[in-house]
Design a protein around this motif. Structure first.
Motif, PDB file in Angstrom:
ATOM      1  N   GLU A  36       0.789  -1.226   0.000  1.00 20.32           N
ATOM      2  CA  GLU A  36       0.000   0.000   0.000  1.00 20.32           C
ATOM      3  C   GLU A  36       0.827   1.286   0.000  1.00 20.32           C
ATOM      4  N   MET A  40       0.202   4.593  -2.181  1.00 21.99           N
ATOM      5  CA  MET A  40      -0.155   5.841  -1.519  1.00 21.99           C
ATOM      6  C   MET A  40       0.765   6.962  -1.977  1.00 21.99           C
ATOM      7  N   PHE A  52      -7.871   6.972  -1.681  1.00 20.26           N
ATOM      8  CA  PHE A  52      -7.947   6.745  -0.237  1.00 20.26           C
ATOM      9  C   PHE A  52      -9.206   6.006   0.208  1.00 20.26           C
ATOM     10  N   LEU A  89      -2.551   5.903   6.255  1.00 17.02           N
ATOM     11  CA  LEU A  89      -3.527   6.576   5.389  1.00 17.02           C
ATOM     12  C   LEU A  89      -3.715   8.032   5.796  1.00 17.02           C
ATOM     13  N   GLY A  92      -0.890  10.048   4.435  1.00 22.41           N
ATOM     14  CA  GLY A  92      -1.090  10.359   3.024  1.00 22.41           C
ATOM     15  C   GLY A  92      -2.073  11.490   2.817  1.00 22.41           C
TER      16      GLY A  92
END
Length: 130
Positions: A36, A40, A52, A89, A92
């Motif tokens: 991932e 990302m 996302f 996440l 990001g």
């Protein structure tokens, strides 16, 4: 006969550990991050916020699967990995959001990086070395 039953009861947790499932959560988390994180980075570079939503679904699915397989305690046993898989996440999103709008990069980014590093170290140590 009692001794045999007692030995079997004592061996049951060892069978679970030998199976590697509880200890494989860190390795599985690192594998997820390895898949991932590059994606990302591409999404951040191209300012692709649409990446996302599905990524969050993949992370939620990953955590749900582990909780179903090992129970909710698996996440508590590996806090750095649990934090790493949720925080990356947010990092990001922070990178493609205006400064100060959703997080403080000076404090959150190092915390997330520390969790990722700790999870990688935990995965590398393997079940036999813990």
């Amino acid at each position: 006969m009692r001794r045999v039953i007692a030995m079997l009861l004592l061996a049951c947790p060892l069978v679970a550990l030998a199976d590697g499932q509880p200890d494989s959560f860190p390795a599985a988390t690192v594998a997820l991050l390895e898949r991932e994180l590059p994606q990302m980075d591409k999404a951040v570079a191209s300012q692709d916020r649409n990446w996302f939503g599905p990524a969050l679904e993949r992370v939620q699915g990953f955590l749900t699967e582990w909780q179903q397989r090992q129970g909710p305690a698996v996440l508590d046993r590996h806090p750095a990995c649990t934090e790493a898989v949720t925080d990356f996440l947010i990092v990001g999103l922070c990178k493609i959001s205006p400064p100060g709008s959703i997080c403080e990069p000076e404090t959150f980014f190092p915390k997330a990086e520390r969790h990722i590093a700790q999870c990688r170290a935990e995965a590398a140590s393997g079940p036999a070395k813990r």
